[in-house]
Design a protein around this motif. Structure first.
Motif, PDB file in Angstrom:
ATOM      1  N   GLY A  14      54.042  55.917  44.026  1.00  0.00           N
ATOM      2  CA  GLY A  14      54.251  56.651  42.778  1.00  0.00           C
ATOM      3  C   GLY A  14      55.019  57.938  43.035  1.00  0.00           C
ATOM      4  O   GLY A  14      56.108  58.172  42.474  1.00  0.00           O
ATOM      5  N   GLY A  39      51.804  56.635  51.820  1.00  0.00           N
ATOM      6  CA  GLY A  39      50.765  56.275  50.845  1.00  0.00           C
ATOM      7  C   GLY A  39      49.906  55.102  51.267  1.00  0.00           C
ATOM      8  O   GLY A  39      50.069  54.523  52.347  1.00  0.00           O
ATOM      9  N   THR A  40      49.002  54.747  50.372  1.00  0.00           N
ATOM     10  CA  THR A  40      47.994  53.724  50.651  1.00  0.00           C
ATOM     11  C   THR A  40      48.630  52.366  50.902  1.00  0.00           C
ATOM     12  O   THR A  40      48.312  51.690  51.878  1.00  0.00           O
ATOM     13  N   CYS A  46      48.157  47.278  50.890  1.00  0.00           N
ATOM     14  CA  CYS A  46      48.856  46.003  50.718  1.00  0.00           C
ATOM     15  C   CYS A  46      49.614  45.513  51.953  1.00  0.00           C
ATOM     16  O   CYS A  46      49.455  44.363  52.372  1.00  0.00           O
ATOM     17  N   ARG A 262      37.151  52.211  44.277  1.00  0.00           N
ATOM     18  CA  ARG A 262      37.923  53.408  44.623  1.00  0.00           C
ATOM     19  C   ARG A 262      38.000  54.332  43.418  1.00  0.00           C
ATOM     20  O   ARG A 262      37.990  53.864  42.280  1.00  0.00           O
ATOM     21  N   GLY A 301      50.328  56.628  38.857  1.00  0.00           N
ATOM     22  CA  GLY A 301      49.631  55.789  39.838  1.00  0.00           C
ATOM     23  C   GLY A 301      48.120  55.871  39.699  1.00  0.00           C
ATOM     24  O   GLY A 301      47.583  56.152  38.616  1.00  0.00           O
ATOM     25  N   PRO A 313      52.861  48.025  42.099  1.00  0.00           N
ATOM     26  CA  PRO A 313      54.009  47.966  41.171  1.00  0.00           C
ATOM     27  C   PRO A 313      53.791  48.802  39.909  1.00  0.00           C
ATOM     28  O   PRO A 313      54.762  49.280  39.313  1.00  0.00           O
TER      29      PRO A 313
HETATM   30  C1  FAD Z   1      42.973  47.908  51.213  1.00  0.00           C
HETATM   31  C2  FAD Z   1      43.860  47.963  49.989  1.00  0.00           C
HETATM   32  C3  FAD Z   1      44.677  46.880  49.707  1.00  0.00           C
HETATM   33  C4  FAD Z   1      45.490  46.912  48.572  1.00  0.00           C
HETATM   34  N1  FAD Z   1      46.286  45.823  48.312  1.00  0.00           N
HETATM   35  C5  FAD Z   1      47.095  45.845  47.243  1.00  0.00           C
HETATM   36  C6  FAD Z   1      47.964  44.741  46.986  1.00  0.00           C
HETATM   37  O1  FAD Z   1      47.973  43.739  47.711  1.00  0.00           O
HETATM   38  N2  FAD Z   1      48.782  44.815  45.906  1.00  0.00           N
HETATM   39  C7  FAD Z   1      48.803  45.912  45.084  1.00  0.00           C
HETATM   40  O2  FAD Z   1      49.579  45.937  44.123  1.00  0.00           O
HETATM   41  N3  FAD Z   1      47.976  46.962  45.290  1.00  0.00           N
HETATM   42  C8  FAD Z   1      47.137  46.965  46.361  1.00  0.00           C
HETATM   43  N4  FAD Z   1      46.320  48.035  46.594  1.00  0.00           N
HETATM   44  C9  FAD Z   1      46.365  49.183  45.663  1.00  0.00           C
HETATM   45  C10 FAD Z   1      47.583  50.071  45.954  1.00  0.00           C
HETATM   46  O3  FAD Z   1      47.605  50.383  47.325  1.00  0.00           O
HETATM   47  C11 FAD Z   1      47.526  51.343  45.113  1.00  0.00           C
HETATM   48  O4  FAD Z   1      47.396  51.003  43.757  1.00  0.00           O
HETATM   49  C12 FAD Z   1      48.802  52.161  45.304  1.00  0.00           C
HETATM   50  O5  FAD Z   1      49.003  52.456  46.663  1.00  0.00           O
HETATM   51  C13 FAD Z   1      48.728  53.468  44.494  1.00  0.00           C
HETATM   52  O6  FAD Z   1      49.855  54.247  44.743  1.00  0.00           O
HETATM   53  P1  FAD Z   1      49.865  55.795  44.409  1.00  0.00           P
HETATM   54  O7  FAD Z   1      51.251  56.284  44.655  1.00  0.00           O
HETATM   55  O8  FAD Z   1      49.253  56.050  43.096  1.00  0.00           O
HETATM   56  O9  FAD Z   1      48.856  56.461  45.478  1.00  0.00           O
HETATM   57  P2  FAD Z   1      48.795  56.403  47.049  1.00  0.00           P
HETATM   58  O10 FAD Z   1      49.679  55.388  47.643  1.00  0.00           O
HETATM   59  O11 FAD Z   1      47.358  56.369  47.391  1.00  0.00           O
HETATM   60  O12 FAD Z   1      49.415  57.814  47.489  1.00  0.00           O
HETATM   61  C14 FAD Z   1      48.769  59.030  47.239  1.00  0.00           C
HETATM   62  C15 FAD Z   1      49.051  59.989  48.374  1.00  0.00           C
HETATM   63  O13 FAD Z   1      48.578  61.281  47.997  1.00  0.00           O
HETATM   64  C16 FAD Z   1      48.048  61.926  49.142  1.00  0.00           C
HETATM   65  N5  FAD Z   1      47.132  62.984  48.681  1.00  0.00           N
HETATM   66  C17 FAD Z   1      45.921  62.857  48.097  1.00  0.00           C
HETATM   67  N6  FAD Z   1      45.439  64.064  47.746  1.00  0.00           N
HETATM   68  C18 FAD Z   1      46.357  64.986  48.131  1.00  0.00           C
HETATM   69  C19 FAD Z   1      46.452  66.406  48.025  1.00  0.00           C
HETATM   70  N7  FAD Z   1      45.521  67.133  47.434  1.00  0.00           N
HETATM   71  N8  FAD Z   1      47.546  67.020  48.543  1.00  0.00           N
HETATM   72  C20 FAD Z   1      48.535  66.278  49.128  1.00  0.00           C
HETATM   73  N9  FAD Z   1      48.502  64.955  49.225  1.00  0.00           N
HETATM   74  C21 FAD Z   1      47.448  64.298  48.727  1.00  0.00           C
HETATM   75  C22 FAD Z   1      47.402  60.816  49.921  1.00  0.00           C
HETATM   76  O14 FAD Z   1      47.321  61.149  51.288  1.00  0.00           O
HETATM   77  C23 FAD Z   1      48.326  59.632  49.665  1.00  0.00           C
HETATM   78  O15 FAD Z   1      49.262  59.446  50.695  1.00  0.00           O
HETATM   79  C24 FAD Z   1      45.494  48.052  47.719  1.00  0.00           C
HETATM   80  C25 FAD Z   1      44.660  49.142  48.016  1.00  0.00           C
HETATM   81  C26 FAD Z   1      43.858  49.100  49.138  1.00  0.00           C
HETATM   82  C27 FAD Z   1      42.979  50.275  49.451  1.00  0.00           C
END
Ligand code: FAD
Ligand code: NAD
Length: 447
Positions: A14, A39-40, A46, A262, A301, A313
């Motif tokens: 995101g 990120g995650t 994934c 989560r 996100g 996605p």
């Molecule tokens: C084990 C697992 C498997 C998954 N498999 C799938 C899959 O197969 N397909 C799918 O679509 N989704 C999957 N997901 C879900 C998917 O990973 C998440 O929905 C997606 O990564 C969310 O993206 P995001 O950008 O919102 O957050 P994230 O990718 O979590 O990024 C957020 C970032 O913010 C950082 N952060 C947090 N707080 C702070 C702060 N205060 N200051 C600075 N940085 C900070 C974190 O370190 C992190 O890097 C899976 C999740 C897990 C846990």
């Protein structure tokens, strides 16, 4: 005080989308992450998971063809597989940095917290911006039970140097089901305790039933309507205590995994100082993903309480919307019509759109086509006993929901998502010519 047009907190899919897009449009943009960039999904979700699942697929295919053309014993070498996974995953943070460099994003490494409505602190740096984006994702829920700190989480699981003999999962959602199917193929014994009647409760229960059967046939002990109430360290392993209406159960295990859900990662961000309202599902946002209480702030996100599922996605789509709304003013609402989702068990379960229960609740007139397809050629040729579908369409023939379990369901579901997006009718996809033999060639018979 450093001044920016945009500060993005969080460098997952995101945040990354937003930072790069804003910087490329000439906005002075900063990004920060408390962990390595990526990120995650890319580092602990994934992507590493799917590398491990890829190996489990080979075991699964070979096992199913044993005695009918495949012989000999193959097994997963966990250490080698992890080394390969680590090699691929470790490249990600550097690649993300290169992308930021190219786009002109200024990079910070550290935890961000708000000092006021438009200022953010990252370590010793104080940053001010016109717009601030919260894209901090989600973290595992804290288990509020005795010994709740003892289980490992999904990140630890994906970094295990050795798979123990017996693993217990708390929860029966995506993580428990996917990791259980993987661990069993890698040679562990597995127990799952899930408090709900069915695992994966947001999915179509008629299809989940097939997964329950396949899971139990693999030897996974799936305890439904059991609540884990305590975990205790015992010698070299753990004791897990669970309760149900009928009584209580205590088991010994080598490792316990918290797969109980989560929650948005908003801890310690001082959101009150910035007048940003939030709840259990994340930052309160309007349809443009803008904070309801601080117009300088957007969220995307897993950290945003939007209509989107917490999937990669969706985080990317929301990221594009937020970037557009920052660059051009509020003009882009994310479209949540089709959000395909796959559970990477073996066989895979995938869904897009409404379940039958949702269609019923919405008062829609609908028709259902559902059946097992395990006798179809595509299942037979690989000796797969689990293959089923349920397709829900409205009275005009538009697809409301598609639910599939079976080989490559994760690919099939995208075709149904496309059908919904392109507003094609059942008759359009029934009459289509598909390449053959392919999984997609079954679609005509499913609708
Ligand atoms: C084990 C697992 C498997 C998954 N498999 C799938 C899959 O197969 N397909 C799918 O679509 N989704 C999957 N997901 C879900 C998917 O990973 C998440 O929905 C997606 O990564 C969310 O993206 P995001 O950008 O919102 O957050 P994230 O990718 O979590 O990024 C957020 C970032 O913010 C950082 N952060 C947090 N707080 C702070 C702060 N205060 N200051 C600075 N940085 C900070 C974190 O370190 C992190 O890097 C899976 C999740 C897990 C846990
Ligand atoms: N393939 C994918 O897209 C994928 C894979 C993994 C994770 N994810 C994302 O990560 C999120 C979190 O996944 P998850 O599997 O941790 O959570 P989940 O919300 O999918 O499932 C957790 C389940 O655990 C149950 N539970 C909670 N406490 C319990 C207890 N003490 N005893 C027994 N059961 C208990 C809950 O009732 C819940 O149904 C998902 O919702 C999804 O957004 C997606």
């Amino acid at each position: 005080m450093k001044k920016y047009d945009v500060i993005v907190i969080g460098s997952g899919m995101g945040g990354m989308t937003i930072a790069n897009k804003c910087a490329k449009k000439g906005l002075k943009t900063a990004v920060t992450d408390s962990r390595p960039y990526g990120g995650t999904c890319a580092l602990r979700g994934c992507d590493p998971k799917k590398i491990l699942v890829g190996a489990a697929e080979i075991i699964d295919r070979a096992n199913k063809m044993k005695g009918i053309g495949i012989q000999g014993h193959i097994s997963i070498n966990w250490q080698d597989l992890m080394a390969y996974k680590n090699e691929l995953v470790s490249k990600m943070p550097k690649n993300v940095e290169k992308g930021y460099e190219k786009s002109g994003v200024e990079m910070y490494h550290g935890t961000a917290s708000f000092e006021s409505e438009n200022t953010v602190r990252i370590g010793d740096d104080l940053l001010e911006a016109d717009k601030i984006v919260i894209a901090t994702g989600a973290r595992p829920v804290v288990l509020d039970i005795p010994g709740g700190n003892l289980p490992i989480d999904s990140t630890d699981f994906l970094n295990l140097g050795k798979l123990p003999e017996h693993i217990t999962f708390i929860g029966g959602g995506y993580i428990a089901m996917e990791f259980a199917h993987l661990a069993v193929r890698a040679g562990s014994k597995v127990t799952i305790f899930h408090r709900g009647k069915m695992p994966l409760e947001s999915f179509e229960s008629d299809i989940v039933k097939h997964l329950v059967k396949a899971t139990e046939e693999l030897g996974i002990e799936l305890h439904l309507e059991w609540d884990v109430v305590a975990v205790e360290k015992k010698d070299s392993g753990y004791t897990v205590k669970a309760e149900s209406k009928g009584g209580e159960k205590t088991i010994q295990t080598n490792l316990v995994v918290n797969a109980a859900g989560r929650v948005p990662e908003l801890d310690g961000m001082n959101l009150e100082k910035a007048n940003i309202s939030y709840g259990k599902k994340g930052i309160d946002v309007n349809e443009y993903l803008q904070s309801l209480t601080n117009e300088r702030v957007y969220a995307a996100g897993d950290a945003a309480d939007s209509k989107g599922l917490n999937l990669t996605p969706v985080a990317v789509m929301e990221g594009h919307a937020v970037a557009t709304n920052i660059i051009r003013g509020n003009s882009k609402k994310p479209d949540y019509t089709e959000m395909p989702s796959s559970v990477f068990t073996l066989p895979t379960l995938a869904a897009v759109g409404m379940t039958e229960a949702q269609a019923k609740k919405a008062g829609l007139e609908y028709q259902v086509k559902a059946s097992s397809a395990s006798s179809w050629y595509n299942a037979k040729r690989i000796n797969e006993s689990t293959y089923a579908y349920k397709i829900i369409s409205d009275k005009e023939g538009y697809i409301l929901g598609a639910h599939i379990i079976g080989p490559h369901a994760e690919e099939m579901i995208n075709l149904f998502a496309m059908t919904i997006k392109a507003k094609l009718k059942v008759s359009d996809i029934r009459d289509m010519v598909y390449s053959y033999p392919s999984m997609a060639s079954d679609i005509g018979s499913m609708v």
